[in-house]
Design a protein around this motif. Structure first.
Motif, PDB file in Angstrom:
ATOM      1  N   LEU A   1     -37.690 -30.420  16.468  1.00  0.00           N
ATOM      2  CA  LEU A   1     -37.867 -29.079  17.020  1.00  0.00           C
ATOM      3  C   LEU A   1     -37.090 -28.052  16.207  1.00  0.00           C
ATOM      4  O   LEU A   1     -37.599 -26.966  15.900  1.00  0.00           O
ATOM      5  CB  LEU A   1     -37.402 -29.057  18.483  1.00  0.00           C
ATOM      6  N   ILE A   2     -35.848 -28.400  15.850  1.00  0.00           N
ATOM      7  CA  ILE A   2     -35.039 -27.498  15.024  1.00  0.00           C
ATOM      8  C   ILE A   2     -35.689 -27.297  13.660  1.00  0.00           C
ATOM      9  O   ILE A   2     -35.807 -26.167  13.159  1.00  0.00           O
ATOM     10  CB  ILE A   2     -33.608 -28.048  14.867  1.00  0.00           C
ATOM     11  N   ALA A   3     -36.128 -28.410  13.050  1.00  0.00           N
ATOM     12  CA  ALA A   3     -36.733 -28.319  11.720  1.00  0.00           C
ATOM     13  C   ALA A   3     -38.025 -27.504  11.760  1.00  0.00           C
ATOM     14  O   ALA A   3     -38.276 -26.666  10.884  1.00  0.00           O
ATOM     15  CB  ALA A   3     -36.997 -29.720  11.177  1.00  0.00           C
ATOM     16  N   ARG A   4     -38.842 -27.743  12.781  1.00  0.00           N
ATOM     17  CA  ARG A   4     -40.127 -27.036  12.865  1.00  0.00           C
ATOM     18  C   ARG A   4     -39.912 -25.535  13.085  1.00  0.00           C
ATOM     19  O   ARG A   4     -40.602 -24.706  12.474  1.00  0.00           O
ATOM     20  CB  ARG A   4     -40.960 -27.608  14.005  1.00  0.00           C
ATOM     21  N   THR A   5     -38.965 -25.178  13.943  1.00  0.00           N
ATOM     22  CA  THR A   5     -38.720 -23.765  14.221  1.00  0.00           C
ATOM     23  C   THR A   5     -38.191 -23.041  12.995  1.00  0.00           C
ATOM     24  O   THR A   5     -38.641 -21.938  12.657  1.00  0.00           O
ATOM     25  CB  THR A   5     -37.730 -23.617  15.389  1.00  0.00           C
ATOM     26  N   THR A   6     -37.204 -23.638  12.311  1.00  0.00           N
ATOM     27  CA  THR A   6     -36.640 -22.996  11.127  1.00  0.00           C
ATOM     28  C   THR A   6     -37.652 -22.963   9.981  1.00  0.00           C
ATOM     29  O   THR A   6     -37.698 -21.984   9.218  1.00  0.00           O
ATOM     30  CB  THR A   6     -35.364 -23.720  10.679  1.00  0.00           C
ATOM     31  N   LEU A   7     -38.455 -24.013   9.855  1.00  0.00           N
ATOM     32  CA  LEU A   7     -39.490 -24.012   8.811  1.00  0.00           C
ATOM     33  C   LEU A   7     -40.525 -22.929   9.080  1.00  0.00           C
ATOM     34  O   LEU A   7     -40.980 -22.244   8.149  1.00  0.00           O
ATOM     35  CB  LEU A   7     -40.161 -25.390   8.740  1.00  0.00           C
ATOM     36  N   LEU A   8     -40.896 -22.768  10.332  1.00  0.00           N
ATOM     37  CA  LEU A   8     -41.835 -21.707  10.704  1.00  0.00           C
ATOM     38  C   LEU A   8     -41.280 -20.349  10.307  1.00  0.00           C
ATOM     39  O   LEU A   8     -41.983 -19.526   9.692  1.00  0.00           O
ATOM     40  CB  LEU A   8     -42.100 -21.747  12.211  1.00  0.00           C
ATOM     41  N   GLY A   9     -40.007 -20.085  10.646  1.00  0.00           N
ATOM     42  CA  GLY A   9     -39.406 -18.803  10.308  1.00  0.00           C
ATOM     43  C   GLY A   9     -39.292 -18.585   8.813  1.00  0.00           C
ATOM     44  O   GLY A   9     -39.594 -17.494   8.309  1.00  0.00           O
TER      45      GLY A   9
ATOM     46  N   LEU B   1     -36.096 -13.415  12.174  1.00  0.00           N
ATOM     47  CA  LEU B   1     -35.680 -13.366  13.578  1.00  0.00           C
ATOM     48  C   LEU B   1     -36.881 -13.205  14.499  1.00  0.00           C
ATOM     49  O   LEU B   1     -36.910 -13.764  15.596  1.00  0.00           O
ATOM     50  CB  LEU B   1     -34.687 -12.228  13.793  1.00  0.00           C
ATOM     51  N   TYR B   2     -37.874 -12.424  14.052  1.00  0.00           N
ATOM     52  CA  TYR B   2     -39.081 -12.270  14.869  1.00  0.00           C
ATOM     53  C   TYR B   2     -39.802 -13.607  14.993  1.00  0.00           C
ATOM     54  O   TYR B   2     -40.281 -13.966  16.079  1.00  0.00           O
ATOM     55  CB  TYR B   2     -40.009 -11.226  14.247  1.00  0.00           C
ATOM     56  N   ALA B   3     -39.902 -14.346  13.890  1.00  0.00           N
ATOM     57  CA  ALA B   3     -40.581 -15.644  13.931  1.00  0.00           C
ATOM     58  C   ALA B   3     -39.834 -16.623  14.839  1.00  0.00           C
ATOM     59  O   ALA B   3     -40.457 -17.406  15.572  1.00  0.00           O
ATOM     60  CB  ALA B   3     -40.713 -16.214  12.519  1.00  0.00           C
ATOM     61  N   LEU B   4     -38.493 -16.595  14.786  1.00  0.00           N
ATOM     62  CA  LEU B   4     -37.713 -17.471  15.663  1.00  0.00           C
ATOM     63  C   LEU B   4     -37.936 -17.116  17.134  1.00  0.00           C
ATOM     64  O   LEU B   4     -37.975 -18.009  17.991  1.00  0.00           O
ATOM     65  CB  LEU B   4     -36.222 -17.356  15.336  1.00  0.00           C
ATOM     66  N   SER B   5     -38.065 -15.819  17.423  1.00  0.00           N
ATOM     67  CA  SER B   5     -38.123 -15.376  18.813  1.00  0.00           C
ATOM     68  C   SER B   5     -39.543 -15.287  19.363  1.00  0.00           C
ATOM     69  O   SER B   5     -39.712 -15.065  20.560  1.00  0.00           O
ATOM     70  CB  SER B   5     -37.462 -13.998  18.941  1.00  0.00           C
ATOM     71  N   ASP B   6     -40.568 -15.424  18.510  1.00  0.00           N
ATOM     72  CA  ASP B   6     -41.931 -15.228  18.980  1.00  0.00           C
ATOM     73  C   ASP B   6     -42.332 -16.324  19.962  1.00  0.00           C
ATOM     74  O   ASP B   6     -42.017 -17.506  19.769  1.00  0.00           O
ATOM     75  CB  ASP B   6     -42.902 -15.224  17.799  1.00  0.00           C
TER      76      ASP B   6
ATOM     77  N   LEU C   1     -30.661 -22.056  20.064  1.00  0.00           N
ATOM     78  CA  LEU C   1     -31.407 -21.013  19.365  1.00  0.00           C
ATOM     79  C   LEU C   1     -30.516 -19.812  19.059  1.00  0.00           C
ATOM     80  O   LEU C   1     -30.619 -19.211  17.980  1.00  0.00           O
ATOM     81  CB  LEU C   1     -32.610 -20.588  20.204  1.00  0.00           C
ATOM     82  N   VAL C   2     -29.642 -19.448  19.991  1.00  0.00           N
ATOM     83  CA  VAL C   2     -28.692 -18.358  19.740  1.00  0.00           C
ATOM     84  C   VAL C   2     -27.760 -18.730  18.595  1.00  0.00           C
ATOM     85  O   VAL C   2     -27.446 -17.897  17.725  1.00  0.00           O
ATOM     86  CB  VAL C   2     -27.893 -18.039  21.013  1.00  0.00           C
ATOM     87  N   PHE C   3     -27.334 -19.990  18.547  1.00  0.00           N
ATOM     88  CA  PHE C   3     -26.453 -20.448  17.476  1.00  0.00           C
ATOM     89  C   PHE C   3     -27.152 -20.375  16.121  1.00  0.00           C
ATOM     90  O   PHE C   3     -26.568 -19.939  15.123  1.00  0.00           O
ATOM     91  CB  PHE C   3     -26.001 -21.885  17.767  1.00  0.00           C
ATOM     92  N   ILE C   4     -28.423 -20.765  16.072  1.00  0.00           N
ATOM     93  CA  ILE C   4     -29.193 -20.665  14.827  1.00  0.00           C
ATOM     94  C   ILE C   4     -29.313 -19.211  14.384  1.00  0.00           C
ATOM     95  O   ILE C   4     -29.139 -18.880  13.202  1.00  0.00           O
ATOM     96  CB  ILE C   4     -30.583 -21.301  15.006  1.00  0.00           C
ATOM     97  N   THR C   5     -29.590 -18.335  15.348  1.00  0.00           N
ATOM     98  CA  THR C   5     -29.700 -16.910  15.038  1.00  0.00           C
ATOM     99  C   THR C   5     -28.385 -16.364  14.505  1.00  0.00           C
ATOM    100  O   THR C   5     -28.370 -15.594  13.525  1.00  0.00           O
ATOM    101  CB  THR C   5     -30.114 -16.128  16.299  1.00  0.00           C
ATOM    102  N   ALA C   6     -27.266 -16.760  15.114  1.00  0.00           N
ATOM    103  CA  ALA C   6     -25.961 -16.286  14.653  1.00  0.00           C
ATOM    104  C   ALA C   6     -25.674 -16.765  13.229  1.00  0.00           C
ATOM    105  O   ALA C   6     -25.146 -16.008  12.402  1.00  0.00           O
ATOM    106  CB  ALA C   6     -24.872 -16.772  15.608  1.00  0.00           C
ATOM    107  N   MET C   7     -26.030 -18.016  12.922  1.00  0.00           N
ATOM    108  CA  MET C   7     -25.816 -18.527  11.570  1.00  0.00           C
ATOM    109  C   MET C   7     -26.648 -17.759  10.551  1.00  0.00           C
ATOM    110  O   MET C   7     -26.199 -17.489   9.432  1.00  0.00           O
ATOM    111  CB  MET C   7     -26.151 -20.024  11.510  1.00  0.00           C
ATOM    112  N   VAL C   8     -27.864 -17.396  10.926  1.00  0.00           N
ATOM    113  CA  VAL C   8     -28.716 -16.615  10.022  1.00  0.00           C
ATOM    114  C   VAL C   8     -28.097 -15.250   9.754  1.00  0.00           C
ATOM    115  O   VAL C   8     -28.072 -14.771   8.609  1.00  0.00           O
ATOM    116  CB  VAL C   8     -30.131 -16.469  10.617  1.00  0.00           C
ATOM    117  N   LEU C   9     -27.576 -14.603  10.798  1.00  0.00           N
ATOM    118  CA  LEU C   9     -26.959 -13.292  10.627  1.00  0.00           C
ATOM    119  C   LEU C   9     -25.724 -13.377   9.742  1.00  0.00           C
ATOM    120  O   LEU C   9     -25.492 -12.509   8.885  1.00  0.00           O
ATOM    121  CB  LEU C   9     -26.587 -12.710  11.988  1.00  0.00           C
TER     122      LEU C   9
END
Length: 544
Positions: free
Chosen positions: A69-77, A220-225, A261-269
């Motif tokens: 799930l983590i890999a698919r979400t980050t790959l999508l983004g 971020l939009y792709a992660l949150s869509d 998901l919030v943690f992934i977003t924070a790491m991206v920022l």
């Protein structure tokens, strides 16, 4: 007038000013605390729900599918961001640095995908490229053995999300290209570099901050869509959170997923901030001439084809498909009359959210720009939380908080407005900030020296000058609130549907005519303020 008398009068004015400043000072402190509590408390409630659940709450992490799930979400983004870069960067250069005919009109059209939510784009492309879509129907009629294309799945999500978010890249890169110093490119050409090499080695590195900012927004939009990926059957964090809430009714598991998901977003920022480091990217000095406009010559036709292919896939084709699926103008009119209640729900909630956000945004921007203390720093950081947190996570956080501590608010339309406010407050802050930085603080000081209080100086001098920026922020919040789906689905009271909710329900129920007609109504309403926002070059950069 003697110096003693002058000192007495000045001292009296100073005492009067200090006495008047006590009120605004206390109001500023109270407002700061209120906004920080308003923006940070939902995330605190989310974390509290996770850590008070004990180790049982983390059992979902032991599931072997979590890594996928983590890999698919980050790959999508990541791939959606790359696709948006490919679509957005060439038109940005063509429409800002060449003599392409009609480039001003084409630039306005190129921004229109921001008025078309990706879930509407997903719906249109399902009817075209789905297993029983038009392309497969025609190909099988011509003898093909089974479907030749299938929009469902990860690659479909990447295609749709990149196609309808590339304007972020286009606007960011276009703004930087318009502000670039032509002397740098001329120097590169003088040492023997061709146009392509000069762009690759000189211009492109200087665009790095703008490209990273646009890429961050797309990622971020792709992660949150939620809407597009749910229609295209891509299992990501947002769809899994929604599944945990609405199918399994497991708030703790949904909270754990939301925290990840919030943690992934924070790491991206953090990574985006670190990628720029302390490098300097200043390229405009006072007195430089406007950027060079290159004649296309024999490249005019390829440039037009490139631009129209992007616009065709993101604007012309989806809108044409929606009109075709609607059937007739009478069908559109019938949908509008039958859905008056849904239209009204969308309009009044978006209007209230945009109005409140504009007021709070002006307050935050003023403290950050004029006071420049810890309050401004804390406020700016706190208001960014909502935009960085996906709609499903924000919706869950508000449910956990208000269901436990303010149950009289939970289950009302106020929850929807609050979700919009927290989600899109940064846009209002940005609009006010962009306007305030252009107003010299000496104007306010002059008004105060004439006896005006802080509030009077703001109302009579500053506000008229920054009104366009506030209006641009208001329209951006209104557009975003009109399109929001994920937070609305989670926060709306029973029977309180908005236009995005009706589009999603109609798509799930395979009511393509109803979904298409409702989509056209939503696009028409959001396109008008979007055109007003992008009417001037000074407001184009505020869409981030």
């Amino acid at each position: 007038m003697s110096s003693d008398v002058r000192r007495i009068e000045l001292g009296g004015l100073g005492a009067l000013w200090r006495s008047r400043a006590m009120g605004p000072g206390r109001a500023a402190a109270a407002g700061t605390v209120l906004i920080i509590l308003l923006t940070a408390s939902p995330l605190a409630a989310l974390l509290l729900s996770v850590f008070t659940g004990g180790m049982k709450a983390f059992s979902i992490l032991a599931d072997s599918s979590m890594l996928w799930l983590i890999a698919r979400t980050t790959l999508l983004g990541a791939l959606a961001t790359l696709w948006a870069m490919i679509l957005g960067l060439p038109p940005a250069w063509i429409l800002t640095r060449t003599n392409l005919p009609g480039r001003r009109i084409l630039l306005a059209v190129a921004v229109l995908p921001l008025a078309i939510p990706p879930y509407i784009g997903a719906f249109t492309y399902i009817t075209l490229l789905g297993p029983v879509g038009w392309v497969n129907t025609v190909s099988q009629a011509m003898g093909a053995d089974g479907p030749v294309v299938n929009i469902y799945g990860l690659w479909g999500g990447i295609f749709v999300l990149g196609l309808f978010t590339y304007p972020y890249i286009l606007l960011m890169a276009g703004s930087a290209l318009r502000g670039s110093d032509p002397a740098l490119e001329e120097a590169a050409r003088a040492v023997g570099l061709g146009p392509i090499d000069a762009f690759r080695r000189v211009t492109l590195p200087l665009l790095r901050p703008s490209l990273l900012a646009g890429a961050l927004l797309v990622f971020l939009y792709a992660l949150s869509d939620f809407g597009a990926v749910s229609l295209l059957r891509v299992n990501t964090f947002t769809t899994e959170i929604f599944h945990q809430l609405n199918t399994r009714f497991d708030q703790r598991s949904a909270a754990v997923l939301s925290t990840i998901l919030v943690f992934i977003t924070a790491m991206v920022l953090v990574a985006q901030r670190g990628s720029l480091g302390r490098r300097g990217f200043v390229q405009r000095r006072s007195g430089v001439k406007p950027p060079t406009i290159y004649p296309l010559g024999r490249w005019k036709v390829p440039a037009l084809c490139c631009t129209y292919i992007v616009l065709g896939g993101s604007v012309f084709l989806p809108v044409a498909l929606l009109f075709y699926q609607t059937g007739s103008p009478m069908s559109l009119l019938h949908t509008l009359i039958a859905g008056q209640r849904f239209l009204w729900n969308s309009l009044w909630t978006a209007t209230v959210a945009a109005t409140v956000a504009s007021g709070l945004g002006l307050f935050v921007a003023y403290l950050a720009q004029r006071r420049q203390g810890l309050a401004g720093i804390f406020l700016t950081s706190a208001t960014q939380l909502g935009y960085a947190v996906p709609g499903t996570v924000l919706g869950l956080s508000l449910i956990l908080l208000y269901n436990a501590y303010l149950p009289w608010v939970y289950g009302t339309a106020a929850m929807v407005i609050l979700g919009y406010l927290l989600r899109f407050l940064p846009q209002a802050v940005q609009g006010s900030t962009a306007a305030l930085v252009q107003v010299d603080s000496s104007l306010e000081e002059a008004a105060r020296s004439l006896g005006r209080s802080g509030w009077q100086a703001l109302r009579e001098v500053i506000f008229p000058l920054i009104r366009p920026g506030i209006a641009a922020g208001w329209m951006l919040v209104f557009i975003s609130s009109m399109k929001e789906l994920a937070a609305t689905l989670l926060l709306r009271p029973a029977g309180f549907d908005t236009l995005p909710v009706r589009i999603w329900i109609a798509s799930i129920e395979v009511d393509y005519a109803g979904a298409a007609a409702t989509s056209l109504i939503l696009i028409a309403i959001t396109a008008v303020p979007l055109f007003l926002v992008t009417r001037r070059d000074t407001t184009l950069s505020q869409l981030d």
